[in-house]
Structures are given as structure tokens and as C-alpha cells.
Scaffold this motif. Sequence first.
Motif, PDB file in Angstrom:
ATOM      1  N   ARG A  98       0.840  -1.196   0.000  1.00 54.12           N
ATOM      2  CA  ARG A  98       0.000   0.000   0.000  1.00 54.12           C
ATOM      3  C   ARG A  98       0.876   1.247   0.000  1.00 54.12           C
ATOM      4  O   ARG A  98       0.606   2.203  -0.713  1.00 54.12           O
ATOM      5  CB  ARG A  98      -0.927  -0.002   1.206  1.00 54.12           C
ATOM      6  CG  ARG A  98      -1.855   1.207   1.219  1.00 54.12           C
ATOM      7  CD  ARG A  98      -2.834   1.161   2.352  1.00 54.12           C
ATOM      8  NE  ARG A  98      -3.826   0.148   2.068  1.00 54.12           N
ATOM      9  CZ  ARG A  98      -4.464  -0.542   3.000  1.00 54.12           C
ATOM     10  NH1 ARG A  98      -4.212  -0.330   4.260  1.00 54.12           N
ATOM     11  NH2 ARG A  98      -5.368  -1.429   2.676  1.00 54.12           N
ATOM     12  N   GLN A  99       1.936   1.234   0.802  1.00 47.62           N
ATOM     13  CA  GLN A  99       2.831   2.380   0.849  1.00 47.62           C
ATOM     14  C   GLN A  99       3.563   2.575  -0.480  1.00 47.62           C
ATOM     15  O   GLN A  99       3.709   3.694  -0.952  1.00 47.62           O
ATOM     16  CB  GLN A  99       3.834   2.223   1.990  1.00 47.62           C
ATOM     17  CG  GLN A  99       3.210   2.365   3.362  1.00 47.62           C
ATOM     18  CD  GLN A  99       4.173   1.987   4.479  1.00 47.62           C
ATOM     19  OE1 GLN A  99       5.221   1.389   4.241  1.00 47.62           O
ATOM     20  NE2 GLN A  99       3.800   2.327   5.701  1.00 47.62           N
ATOM     21  N   ALA A 100       3.997   1.487  -1.095  1.00 44.85           N
ATOM     22  CA  ALA A 100       4.676   1.574  -2.386  1.00 44.85           C
ATOM     23  C   ALA A 100       3.724   2.089  -3.460  1.00 44.85           C
ATOM     24  O   ALA A 100       4.101   2.921  -4.290  1.00 44.85           O
ATOM     25  CB  ALA A 100       5.234   0.206  -2.778  1.00 44.85           C
ATOM     26  N   LEU A 101       2.492   1.606  -3.447  1.00 44.25           N
ATOM     27  CA  LEU A 101       1.502   2.056  -4.408  1.00 44.25           C
ATOM     28  C   LEU A 101       1.206   3.539  -4.220  1.00 44.25           C
ATOM     29  O   LEU A 101       1.164   4.303  -5.184  1.00 44.25           O
ATOM     30  CB  LEU A 101       0.221   1.233  -4.278  1.00 44.25           C
ATOM     31  CG  LEU A 101      -0.900   1.568  -5.244  1.00 44.25           C
ATOM     32  CD1 LEU A 101      -0.448   1.367  -6.679  1.00 44.25           C
ATOM     33  CD2 LEU A 101      -2.116   0.707  -4.944  1.00 44.25           C
ATOM     34  N   GLN A 102       1.016   3.961  -2.987  1.00 42.62           N
ATOM     35  CA  GLN A 102       0.735   5.370  -2.707  1.00 42.62           C
ATOM     36  C   GLN A 102       1.916   6.241  -3.130  1.00 42.62           C
ATOM     37  O   GLN A 102       1.724   7.315  -3.704  1.00 42.62           O
ATOM     38  CB  GLN A 102       0.438   5.581  -1.216  1.00 42.62           C
ATOM     39  CG  GLN A 102      -0.024   6.982  -0.882  1.00 42.62           C
ATOM     40  CD  GLN A 102      -1.352   7.332  -1.521  1.00 42.62           C
ATOM     41  OE1 GLN A 102      -2.301   6.565  -1.437  1.00 42.62           O
ATOM     42  NE2 GLN A 102      -1.421   8.471  -2.175  1.00 42.62           N
ATOM     43  N   ALA A 103       3.136   5.782  -2.902  1.00 36.38           N
ATOM     44  CA  ALA A 103       4.321   6.543  -3.314  1.00 36.38           C
ATOM     45  C   ALA A 103       4.378   6.672  -4.838  1.00 36.38           C
ATOM     46  O   ALA A 103       4.701   7.734  -5.369  1.00 36.38           O
ATOM     47  CB  ALA A 103       5.590   5.874  -2.784  1.00 36.38           C
TER      48      ALA A 103
END
Length: 153
Positions: free
Chosen positions: A52-57
Motif C-alpha cells: 500500500r505504501q509503495a503504491l501510494q508513493a
Amino acid sequence: MMSCAISARAMSLPGAVAVTDYSSPGAGAGDRRKPRDHKNNTGNTDAMTFDRQALQASWNRTRGHLDAARVHLTGLPNIDLSATLEFLEHNELGLAFDCLVDLGDDLNLPLAFWQHLDRAARELRLYSDALYKPHLTAADLCRRHLAAASEKE
């Protein structure tokens, strides 16, 4: 007046999915999963949180490239950015990309505009190696303009 050929109503098509931004504090707190329970062998939130963090970044980087390209169109006469802004508001980054390419296609925009769109296309993984496609995609058109603008500078 030039406006994006892609209808903002595309977002209301059957199967369209709204995306929730979980990056802000407290947003979607009820949807977050509990830490892994080894006794009951449930949940692996470490992988989910990282994904989720990678996608948001990635979304944030893409949004930054699209916003930087959009600045080149802001203030130009007869350019309607309303559809692009609506797509960006709903995190429809691919559709916003298509709109910006469509709007910039007939304009003599600087290399920087096409470089920002190129970076967005790469972040969105829009380029393909399939040369047999029967039609040009917005990403292909972006590449052509990028090459032409690079030759001028």
C-alpha cells in the motif's frame, strides 16, 4: 475551446472503482487489518502495508509529473483543463495522462512538458513493447512528441 476528448463520465461506467486514500492519518482506520496472529495463523499486514505504501508513493510521483505537465497548459487561451482536474481529483491518473497528451498534441509545447508526461507514463507502466498494435496509444503519442521536442532543443 480545446478540451479533453475523454469524457469525465467515463468514471461512471459500470465497473468503475473509487479509490480511497489511506495515506492520511485516521483515514480508513476501520479497514486496516490487525497484526499477524501466529497462534491463529491470520493476517500478514507487513506485506500489505508495504504494498500500500509503495503504491501510494508511485501515485504521488505520477501525480507530481502530471501536475508539472499541467502547469504548461495552465493559462493558455482556449484550453479547458476541467476533465483533467476531475480525473486527478479521483486518482484516475491514466485518464488524466490521456487528457494531457490529447490537449498537448496540437500545441507547440516545450520539451519539459513531454518529459513530465514521459516520466508519468513510465511510472504508470504505459509503454509496451508490442509494435503490432493497430492504433496509437497516448503513451506512443507522448514518445513521438518527446522525440520531436528533443530534436528541437
